[in-house]
Write a protein that holds these residues in place. Structure first.
Motif, PDB file in Angstrom:
ATOM      1  N   UNK A   1      40.510  46.566  52.289  1.00  8.09           N
ATOM      2  CA  UNK A   1      40.230  45.285  51.727  1.00  8.09           C
ATOM      3  C   UNK A   1      39.088  44.759  52.732  1.00  8.09           C
ATOM      4  N   UNK A   2      38.270  44.223  52.466  1.00  6.15           N
ATOM      5  CA  UNK A   2      37.023  43.621  53.403  1.00  6.15           C
ATOM      6  C   UNK A   2      36.745  42.153  52.923  1.00  6.15           C
TER       7      UNK A   2
ATOM      8  N   UNK B   1      26.546  32.276  48.345  1.00  5.39           N
ATOM      9  CA  UNK B   1      26.762  31.412  49.722  1.00  5.39           C
ATOM     10  C   UNK B   1      26.852  32.796  50.581  1.00  5.39           C
ATOM     11  N   UNK B   2      26.999  33.975  50.410  1.00  2.00           N
ATOM     12  CA  UNK B   2      27.030  34.769  51.368  1.00  2.00           C
ATOM     13  C   UNK B   2      28.413  35.514  51.752  1.00  2.00           C
ATOM     14  N   UNK B   3      29.523  34.882  50.952  1.00  2.00           N
ATOM     15  CA  UNK B   3      31.042  35.138  51.112  1.00  2.00           C
ATOM     16  C   UNK B   3      30.955  36.422  50.642  1.00  2.00           C
ATOM     17  N   UNK B   4      31.728  37.306  51.051  1.00  2.00           N
ATOM     18  CA  UNK B   4      32.240  38.988  50.654  1.00  2.00           C
ATOM     19  C   UNK B   4      33.636  38.809  50.798  1.00  2.00           C
ATOM     20  N   UNK B   5      33.985  39.460  49.672  1.00  2.00           N
ATOM     21  CA  UNK B   5      35.589  39.978  49.514  1.00  2.00           C
ATOM     22  C   UNK B   5      35.580  41.160  48.451  1.00  2.00           C
ATOM     23  N   UNK B   6      36.152  42.212  48.925  1.00  2.00           N
ATOM     24  CA  UNK B   6      35.970  43.358  48.293  1.00  2.00           C
ATOM     25  C   UNK B   6      37.049  44.206  48.409  1.00  2.00           C
ATOM     26  N   UNK B   7      37.430  45.151  47.602  1.00  2.00           N
ATOM     27  CA  UNK B   7      38.264  46.476  47.803  1.00  2.00           C
ATOM     28  C   UNK B   7      37.512  47.647  47.465  1.00  2.00           C
ATOM     29  N   UNK B   8      37.592  48.499  48.410  1.00  2.00           N
ATOM     30  CA  UNK B   8      36.859  49.853  48.184  1.00  2.00           C
ATOM     31  C   UNK B   8      38.234  50.908  48.342  1.00  2.00           C
ATOM     32  N   UNK B   9      38.020  51.893  47.599  1.00  2.00           N
ATOM     33  CA  UNK B   9      38.907  52.974  47.368  1.00  2.00           C
ATOM     34  C   UNK B   9      38.288  54.345  47.212  1.00  2.00           C
TER      35      UNK B   9
END
Length: 124
Positions: free
Chosen positions: A92-93, A77-85
């Motif tokens: 958190x994005x 659907x294009x939904x973005x949810x992430x953690x970058x370290x």
């Protein structure tokens, strides 16, 4: 959060893309080159930067290298949810990608306690 950690946040914007269960839309539709702008609205992080992101087969990578740990997804659907370290810094994005653009928000905890928004534009 360092400039490099913010660059990692951009990876999440296009992060490891996996189709949502039951979704008829493929996250591969987001494959290509993206230009992402990160803007800090709160905290001591760098004010704004633009980075290149490449998405291939639904997987994203920072065009400048891979110094980060990225854990996240872009759903069909294009939904973005992430953690970058990177080291002890993490962002958190959340947001959404569409056919040629995307946007969302990001935030950190700890030393910089920064937050802001990001905008993405497909370049190729």
């Amino acid at each position: 959060m360092t400039t490099a950690a913010l660059a990692a946040a951009l990876l999440a914007a296009a992060g490891p893309a996996l189709a949502a269960k039951g979704s008829s839309k493929s996250p591969k539709r987001f494959d290509g080159t993206w230009s992402v702008e990160v803007i800090t609205e709160k905290g001591s992080c760098d004010r704004a930067y633009r980075y290149g992101i490449v998405i291939e087969n639904g997987q994203a990578r920072y065009a400048g290298g891979s110094d980060f740990t990225v854990s996240g997804r872009v759903q069909g659907s294009g939904a973005v949810r992430a953690i970058i370290s990177r080291g002890d810094a993490a962002a958190r994005v959340v947001g959404r990608l569409a056919e040629g653009y995307g946007n969302g928000t990001w935030n950190t905890d700890g030393a910089g306690n920064c937050s802001g928004r990001w905008n993405a534009e497909r370049r190729g």
